[in-house]
Scaffold this motif. Structure first.
Motif, PDB file in Angstrom:
ATOM      1  N   LYS A 184       0.820  -1.198   0.000  1.00 15.90           N
ATOM      2  CA  LYS A 184       0.000   0.000   0.000  1.00 15.90           C
ATOM      3  C   LYS A 184       0.859   1.254   0.000  1.00 15.90           C
ATOM      4  N   THR A 185       1.941   1.233   0.745  1.00 10.20           N
ATOM      5  CA  THR A 185       2.802   2.412   0.819  1.00 10.20           C
ATOM      6  C   THR A 185       3.428   2.720  -0.534  1.00 10.20           C
ATOM      7  N   THR A 186       3.830   1.688  -1.254  1.00  9.76           N
ATOM      8  CA  THR A 186       4.411   1.894  -2.580  1.00  9.76           C
ATOM      9  C   THR A 186       3.378   2.525  -3.511  1.00  9.76           C
ATOM     10  N   PHE A 187       2.169   1.991  -3.508  1.00  5.03           N
ATOM     11  CA  PHE A 187       1.103   2.543  -4.343  1.00  5.03           C
ATOM     12  C   PHE A 187       0.837   4.003  -3.983  1.00  5.03           C
ATOM     13  N   LEU A 188       0.730   4.295  -2.689  1.00  3.40           N
ATOM     14  CA  LEU A 188       0.458   5.668  -2.256  1.00  3.40           C
ATOM     15  C   LEU A 188       1.609   6.607  -2.604  1.00  3.40           C
ATOM     16  N   SER A 189       2.827   6.121  -2.497  1.00  7.58           N
ATOM     17  CA  SER A 189       3.995   6.932  -2.865  1.00  7.58           C
ATOM     18  C   SER A 189       3.966   7.281  -4.347  1.00  7.58           C
ATOM     19  N   GLU A 190       3.627   6.306  -5.177  1.00  8.67           N
ATOM     20  CA  GLU A 190       3.531   6.553  -6.615  1.00  8.67           C
ATOM     21  C   GLU A 190       2.429   7.559  -6.925  1.00  8.67           C
ATOM     22  N   LEU A 191       1.312   7.442  -6.235  1.00  7.30           N
ATOM     23  CA  LEU A 191       0.204   8.379  -6.400  1.00  7.30           C
ATOM     24  C   LEU A 191       0.638   9.789  -5.982  1.00  7.30           C
ATOM     25  N   ALA A 192       1.327   9.879  -4.863  1.00  7.11           N
ATOM     26  CA  ALA A 192       1.801  11.168  -4.363  1.00  7.11           C
ATOM     27  C   ALA A 192       2.758  11.827  -5.358  1.00  7.11           C
ATOM     28  N   VAL A 193       3.659  11.057  -5.908  1.00  8.12           N
ATOM     29  CA  VAL A 193       4.622  11.600  -6.879  1.00  8.12           C
ATOM     30  C   VAL A 193       3.914  11.994  -8.167  1.00  8.12           C
ATOM     31  N   GLN A 194       3.058  11.125  -8.672  1.00 10.24           N
ATOM     32  CA  GLN A 194       2.382  11.374  -9.942  1.00 10.24           C
ATOM     33  C   GLN A 194       1.552  12.650  -9.911  1.00 10.24           C
ATOM     34  N   TYR A 195       0.851  12.893  -8.798  1.00 10.42           N
ATOM     35  CA  TYR A 195      -0.049  14.046  -8.729  1.00 10.42           C
ATOM     36  C   TYR A 195       0.437  15.161  -7.808  1.00 10.42           C
ATOM     37  N   SER A 196       1.641  15.011  -7.276  1.00 11.86           N
ATOM     38  CA  SER A 196       2.229  16.003  -6.362  1.00 11.86           C
ATOM     39  C   SER A 196       1.376  16.237  -5.111  1.00 11.86           C
ATOM     40  N   TYR A 197       0.825  15.153  -4.567  1.00  8.45           N
ATOM     41  CA  TYR A 197       0.075  15.228  -3.319  1.00  8.45           C
ATOM     42  C   TYR A 197       1.031  14.978  -2.156  1.00  8.45           C
ATOM     43  N   PRO A 198       0.915  15.725  -1.092  1.00  7.17           N
ATOM     44  CA  PRO A 198       1.726  15.429   0.086  1.00  7.17           C
ATOM     45  C   PRO A 198       1.315  14.080   0.677  1.00  7.17           C
ATOM     46  N   MET A 199       2.309  13.287   1.086  1.00 10.15           N
ATOM     47  CA  MET A 199       2.053  12.008   1.728  1.00 10.15           C
ATOM     48  C   MET A 199       2.585  12.084   3.152  1.00 10.15           C
ATOM     49  N   ILE A 200       1.728  11.773   4.114  1.00 11.27           N
ATOM     50  CA  ILE A 200       2.060  11.959   5.519  1.00 11.27           C
ATOM     51  C   ILE A 200       2.070  10.614   6.233  1.00 11.27           C
ATOM     52  N   ASN A 201       3.170  10.337   6.912  1.00 12.31           N
ATOM     53  CA  ASN A 201       3.268   9.151   7.756  1.00 12.31           C
ATOM     54  C   ASN A 201       2.615   9.527   9.086  1.00 12.31           C
ATOM     55  N   THR A 202       1.362   9.213   9.231  1.00 11.52           N
ATOM     56  CA  THR A 202       0.566   9.644  10.383  1.00 11.52           C
ATOM     57  C   THR A 202       1.143   9.136  11.701  1.00 11.52           C
ATOM     58  N   ASN A 203       1.504   7.858  11.763  1.00 14.67           N
ATOM     59  CA  ASN A 203       2.066   7.316  13.000  1.00 14.67           C
ATOM     60  C   ASN A 203       3.262   8.128  13.467  1.00 14.67           C
ATOM     61  N   LEU A 204       4.162   8.415  12.568  1.00 15.61           N
ATOM     62  CA  LEU A 204       5.381   9.139  12.915  1.00 15.61           C
ATOM     63  C   LEU A 204       5.077  10.538  13.424  1.00 15.61           C
ATOM     64  N   GLU A 260      -5.052  20.725  -1.362  1.00 18.79           N
ATOM     65  CA  GLU A 260      -6.449  20.354  -1.156  1.00 18.79           C
ATOM     66  C   GLU A 260      -6.614  18.848  -1.031  1.00 18.79           C
ATOM     67  N   ILE A 261      -5.567  18.101  -1.391  1.00 15.78           N
ATOM     68  CA  ILE A 261      -5.592  16.645  -1.305  1.00 15.78           C
ATOM     69  C   ILE A 261      -4.368  16.181  -0.527  1.00 15.78           C
ATOM     70  N   LEU A 262      -4.606  15.363   0.495  1.00 16.03           N
ATOM     71  CA  LEU A 262      -3.524  14.822   1.317  1.00 16.03           C
ATOM     72  C   LEU A 262      -3.649  13.309   1.384  1.00 16.03           C
ATOM     73  N   ILE A 263      -2.505  12.644   1.393  1.00 11.20           N
ATOM     74  CA  ILE A 263      -2.476  11.191   1.536  1.00 11.20           C
ATOM     75  C   ILE A 263      -1.961  10.869   2.929  1.00 11.20           C
ATOM     76  N   LEU A 264      -2.759  10.103   3.683  1.00 14.67           N
ATOM     77  CA  LEU A 264      -2.367   9.679   5.021  1.00 14.67           C
ATOM     78  C   LEU A 264      -2.055   8.185   4.996  1.00 14.67           C
ATOM     79  N   ASP A 265      -0.826   7.858   5.301  1.00 15.89           N
ATOM     80  CA  ASP A 265      -0.412   6.463   5.383  1.00 15.89           C
ATOM     81  C   ASP A 265      -0.088   6.157   6.842  1.00 15.89           C
TER      82      ASP A 265
END
Length: 123
Positions: free
Chosen positions: A1-21, A53-58
């Protein structure tokens, strides 16, 4: 899932946040009781740092901690009031139920017919 989300974040320039950290670090200075009271405000303040306006929470598992006394789905929906949140749910969606953990687990959550958009990604 993290790999998929990372690719999505890069492709669309969405910030990806490691919530636990980020949340775990923010909660360190508070007592257990204070953590439960401040978690939603701390997350909101952290997300406001991102001008998107779009954030990815992993890695959102911290939200399920019994110590925090939160309803993780309600919290995510609250955070999505003013922005789109893409969250990697660490559980499963079966039939019309969104679940986290097994029923015997202290962090178990089940939501019947959750009012959110669910996209299931299988490898």
């Amino acid at each position: 899932k993290t790999t998929f989300l990372s690719e999505l974040a890069v492709q669309y320039s969405y910030p990806m946040i490691n919530t636990n950290l980020h949340i775990s670090e923010s909660l360190l200075e508070y007592t257990s009781k204070q953590r439960a009271l401040k978690i939603d405000k701390l997350i909101e303040e952290h997300l406001q740092k991102y001008q998107s306006e779009i954030l990815i929470l992993d890695n959102i598992e911290v939200l399920f901690s019994p110590e925090l006394q939160q309803d993780p789905l309600r919290l995510l929906l609250h955070l999505a009031r003013n922005r789109t949140i893409i969250a990697a749910w660490p559980g499963e969606f079966t039939g019309d139920s969104l679940m986290y953990a097994k029923p015997s687990h202290p962090e178990f959550k089940r939501y019947q017919k959750p009012e959110c958009i669910i996209v299931s990604i299988h490898e």
